[in-house]
Motif scaffolding. Structure first.
Motif, PDB file in Angstrom:
ATOM      1  N   LEU A   1      -5.007   6.906 -20.995  1.00 33.92           N
ATOM      2  CA  LEU A   1      -4.476   5.607 -20.595  1.00 33.92           C
ATOM      3  C   LEU A   1      -5.328   4.494 -21.182  1.00 33.92           C
ATOM      4  O   LEU A   1      -4.831   3.430 -21.538  1.00 33.92           O
ATOM      5  CB  LEU A   1      -4.449   5.492 -19.071  1.00 33.92           C
ATOM      6  CG  LEU A   1      -3.505   6.460 -18.367  1.00 33.92           C
ATOM      7  CD1 LEU A   1      -3.614   6.288 -16.870  1.00 33.92           C
ATOM      8  CD2 LEU A   1      -2.081   6.226 -18.832  1.00 33.92           C
TER       9      LEU A   1
ATOM     10  N   GLU B   1      -6.908   4.747 -24.006  1.00 37.44           N
ATOM     11  CA  GLU B   1      -6.501   4.689 -25.410  1.00 37.44           C
ATOM     12  C   GLU B   1      -5.186   3.931 -25.567  1.00 37.44           C
ATOM     13  O   GLU B   1      -5.038   3.101 -26.460  1.00 37.44           O
ATOM     14  CB  GLU B   1      -6.328   6.104 -25.959  1.00 37.44           C
ATOM     15  CG  GLU B   1      -7.620   6.881 -26.025  1.00 37.44           C
ATOM     16  CD  GLU B   1      -7.430   8.281 -26.587  1.00 37.44           C
ATOM     17  OE1 GLU B   1      -8.441   8.918 -26.868  1.00 37.44           O
ATOM     18  OE2 GLU B   1      -6.270   8.727 -26.738  1.00 37.44           O
ATOM     19  N   ALA B   2      -4.237   4.232 -24.676  1.00 34.84           N
ATOM     20  CA  ALA B   2      -2.936   3.569 -24.762  1.00 34.84           C
ATOM     21  C   ALA B   2      -3.110   2.067 -24.602  1.00 34.84           C
ATOM     22  O   ALA B   2      -2.481   1.279 -25.312  1.00 34.84           O
ATOM     23  CB  ALA B   2      -1.993   4.112 -23.697  1.00 34.84           C
ATOM     24  N   SER B   3      -3.989   1.671 -23.702  1.00 36.77           N
ATOM     25  CA  SER B   3      -4.223   0.252 -23.478  1.00 36.77           C
ATOM     26  C   SER B   3      -4.804  -0.398 -24.731  1.00 36.77           C
ATOM     27  O   SER B   3      -4.383  -1.478 -25.134  1.00 36.77           O
ATOM     28  CB  SER B   3      -5.155   0.082 -22.287  1.00 36.77           C
ATOM     29  OG  SER B   3      -5.565  -1.247 -22.177  1.00 36.77           O
ATOM     30  N   GLY B   4      -5.756   0.275 -25.358  1.00 35.81           N
ATOM     31  CA  GLY B   4      -6.332  -0.244 -26.595  1.00 35.81           C
ATOM     32  C   GLY B   4      -5.283  -0.323 -27.690  1.00 35.81           C
ATOM     33  O   GLY B   4      -5.213  -1.295 -28.434  1.00 35.81           O
ATOM     34  N   ASP B   5      -4.440   0.687 -27.735  1.00 38.20           N
ATOM     35  CA  ASP B   5      -3.370   0.710 -28.729  1.00 38.20           C
ATOM     36  C   ASP B   5      -2.436  -0.476 -28.534  1.00 38.20           C
ATOM     37  O   ASP B   5      -1.829  -0.961 -29.479  1.00 38.20           O
ATOM     38  CB  ASP B   5      -2.599   2.026 -28.594  1.00 38.20           C
ATOM     39  CG  ASP B   5      -1.626   2.230 -29.730  1.00 38.20           C
ATOM     40  OD1 ASP B   5      -2.095   2.407 -30.862  1.00 38.20           O
ATOM     41  OD2 ASP B   5      -0.406   2.196 -29.491  1.00 38.20           O
TER      42      ASP B   5
END
Ligand code: ATP
Ligand code: MG
Lengths: 386, 304
Positions: B203, B205-209
């Motif tokens: 999650l 990582e997804a936020s950074g993405d």
């Protein structure tokens, strides 16, 4: 750093490598993905597809090599700085936010105006507008997958990375989503890098397909090119099916090659021989024929001296539009043949048959290639056998 | 198929009354041990406590002799004494400060253990719990040394010029709060750790993405997802802190008396049972009200 977020151009991977301990998940990848193209990455499980996407997204730092968008080197930038969005293989939806907020997340971070409309449109696109107030935990796997798609696509990034984005959907919904994806990609001119296990999906949607194996790209090209002229046995077996057997080159002229084994002589067109194949007389060659190019009959139709194998039908499956035969050839191989349903009768198992093909329908690979490479069923037997 | 159907039918129709009755009883039977425990060790004592609060001294009796008079005036009388109200207010203030302090230390600690510790994770967890192997009293007394006039804290503070030769931090309200925060730190750290540990790092990582940098990711993703742990940790710290009297008696002075100390001295020193009972009851009720307000505000049931 702000220029990174607006970088445009082709995605270029230069000598990209990712090593975990002493295992290279991705090895020296050199790749250029043209801007606005639909690029599909195909390959068996564990071959490094996700790892490649993660390096493009900035979630994994490459061990060596470069990632570029146009002329901008983004190798050492953070993921939030890149004009790249990912549809994660495991969705990675935020469990504490409702669907609307999940989809709005990227837009809010970039301070976009008019978020409501964009989010609503994105949700309509994946046919989930009516569930905007739900939490991800209250949705089915396929619905979550579509939310993950909407959450990425709503940002209209330069590069959209899709890691099996449609895997959890039923066939009908998957076809619909494929059409939508293709439409968006063409409409907005985004670069799509699409990982899929569905060959048909890759063939119908992609401009370019790269077949990956063990961390390297085996072959890259347009779908038809890849299918008709595989350069390795792995590609020949992995993308569609192929009947491969080994023969010795007898003679070579400007246009044709003649090869033979103990069962017969085979004529091949030089145009269809993989680059780098040793064409000296006496060297080995892999001859390949796609199942639908083989015609099966109880009498020798071509009656020429070339391109036929005798065998016995082991299994015949009638599919309506076609019949699929498994044939035990004289040399002990199992061949696959698809026969169009043009009114003939289905040949029953146990019958002795002739399998024939036209010279232009065979392709040639270097004799050093492994006949079973990439053949899902065969290599399965191999590994369980050892 | 028809056979199985008939069989199923007969078993439900003929055997229905007994199995149904059994099924209805099962949950209650399962509740029985816990219910008995609660009844004997919680409900009855609370009742006795409440009854004690409604007693008055036996006329011409010895100190400590009371009779049941159901006088509610005990409550109004006790709660109008500024001495008691101050202690109550002080308890809540100290407990709140200690909770904030423990949160400020415990959250980063839990975060580090969950995400950054790598192979040292277990060692760090053991270190968080290790103080429990030493007696509560001993640990608290050790803080006298640490915070004392010759202790390392003042030495360092004097060295960097934060304290003069005459400054003293023990005994004071500061040392009481510090002691509370220290003693209940594991109760803060562990729930936060467990909620962070359970969180899917992808999650982040997804936020950074999705264009969120580190701090935004923390505010929008990590913190909200770990909120149940924070709520649990703050409650587990705040509630026992508010009723604690060891820290105040070992690290405090006359002006840092907490309600626990008052109850303690009323009960054991003055043998003034009704007043002690009234105070205990008031403390419990206030904690209950404050906690339910807090839980409602943080809306934990809304989470995940
Ligand atoms: N963090 C990691 N540590 C060690 N090995 C890893 C790590 N991540 C991936 N690998 C290994 O790298 C290889 C490639 O993994 P990757 O996730 O890229 O596969 P994939 O092609 O996406 O497979 P699939 O189709 O199953 O998703 C695998 O063999 C995997 O075990
Ligand atoms: Mg993968």
């Amino acid at each position: 750093m702000s220029d990174v977020l607006t970088a445009t151009g082709n995605v270029k991977l230069k000598g990209l490598r990712k090593v975990y301990g002493d295992f290279a998940a991705v090895q020296n990848l050199d790749l250029e993905i043209p801007q606005g193209s639909f690029f599909a990455l195909l390959g068996p499980s564990g071959c490094g597809k996700t790892t490649t996407l993660r390096m493009i997204a900035g979630l994994d730092e490459p061990t060596s090599g470069q990632v570029m968008i146009g002329e901008t080197d983004i190798t050492h930038t953070k993921s939030f700085q890149r004009p790249v969005n990912t549809v994660f293989q495991n969705y990675a939806l935020f469990p504490h936010m409702d669907i609307f907020e999940n989809v709005a997340f990227g837009l809010r971070r970039r301070g976009q105006k008019d978020i409501d409309k964009s989010v609503t449109d994105a949700l309509e696109l994946v046919q989930l507008g009516h569930l905007a107030k739900r939490k991800p935990g209250q949705m089915s796997g396929g619905q979550q997958q579509r939310i993950a798609l909407a959450r990425a696509i709503v940002n209209r990034p330069q590069v959209l990375l899709l890691d099996e984005p449609l895997g959890a959907l039923d066939l009908k919904l998957r076809r619909q989503m494929q059409l939508e994806l293709k439409r968006i990609q063409l409409e907005v001119g985004l670069t799509f890098v699409h990982v899929t296990h569905d060959q048909e999906e890759a063939m119908t949607m992609a401009d370019t397909i790269a077949v990956m194996n063990n961390g390297v790209i085996e072959q890259l090209g347009a779908p038809t090119d890849l299918y008709e002229n595989p350069q390795t046995a792995f590609v020949a077996n992995f993308l569609g099916q192929s009947n491969l057997f080994r023969a010795t080159i007898d003679s070579v002229d400007a246009d044709n090659i003649v090869a033979s084994d103990k069962d017969g002589r085979y004529l091949l067109s030089r145009k269809r021989i993989a680059a780098g194949t040793d064409l000296t007389v006496g060297s080995k060659l892999l001859v390949g024929i796609r199942p639908e190019k083989i015609s099966v009959s109880t009498h020798d139709q071509l009656s020429g001296e070339f391109n036929h194998q005798t065998g016995t039908v082991r299994d015949a499956s009638f599919f309506g539009v076609s019949t699929q035969y498994v044939i035990d050839t004289a040399s002990g191989d199992h061949w696959m043949a698809f026969e169009q349903n043009s009114g003939g009768t289905v040949i029953s198992a146990g019958t002795k048959v002739f399998a024939t093909w036209k010279p232009e329908h065979a392709f040639g690979l270097p004799g050093s290639e492994d006949v079973l490479a990439g053949d899902a069923v065969a290599s399965e037997f191999e590994t369980t056998g050892s | 198929m028809a056979f199985a159907h008939a069989l199923g039918d007969s078993s439900t129709s003929s055997g229905a009354p007994t199995t149904k009755a059994k099924r209805k009883l099962t949950p209650y039977l399962l509740l029985l041990p816990g219910g008995l425990w609660l009844g004997i060790f919680f409900v009855i004592p609370i009742f006795i406590l409440f009854m004690t609060a409604l007693q008055t001294p036996l006329p011409d009796g010895l100190p400590g002799q009371y009779i049941q008079t159901f006088t509610f005036s005990n409550f109004t009388e006790v709660l109008s004494r500024p001495q008691f109200l101050d202690a109550l207010r002080r308890s809540f203030t100290y407990a709140s400060l200690a909770t904030l302090l423990a949160l400020a230390i415990g959250y980063p600690l839990a975060y580090a253990i969950a995400f950054k510790a790598g192979k040292y994770k277990n060692i760090m967890l053991i270190m968080v719990i290790a103080p429990f192997f030493v007696s509560f009293i001993l640990r608290t007394i050790a803080w006298r040394q640490i915070l004392g006039d010759e202790g390392p804290v003042l030495d360092v503070m004097r060295f960097i010029g934060l304290a003069s030769e005459t400054t003293s931090v023990y005994p004071s309200s500061f040392s009481v709060v510090a002691g509370l925060a220290y003693n209940f730190l594991p109760f803060m750290t562990l729930p936060i750790y467990s909620s962070l540990e359970r969180m899917d790092v992808r999650l982040i990582e997804a936020s950074g993405d999705l264009y969120a940098h580190g701090l935004t990711t923390f505010r929008k993703v990590t913190l909200p997802i770990s909120l149940p742990g924070v709520v649990a940790g703050t409650l587990l710290t705040w509630i026992p802190s508010a009723g604690d009297y060891i820290n105040a008696s070992l690290l405090g002075n006359q002006r840092t008396t907490m309600i626990g100390n008052v109850i303690d001295s009323r009960f054991l020193g003055n043998v003034d049972y009704p007043t002690a009972a009234v105070l205990s009851f008031t403390l419990m009720l206030s904690i209950l009200i404050l906690v339910s307000l807090y839980v409602r505000r943080t809306g934990t049931d809304e989470l995940v």
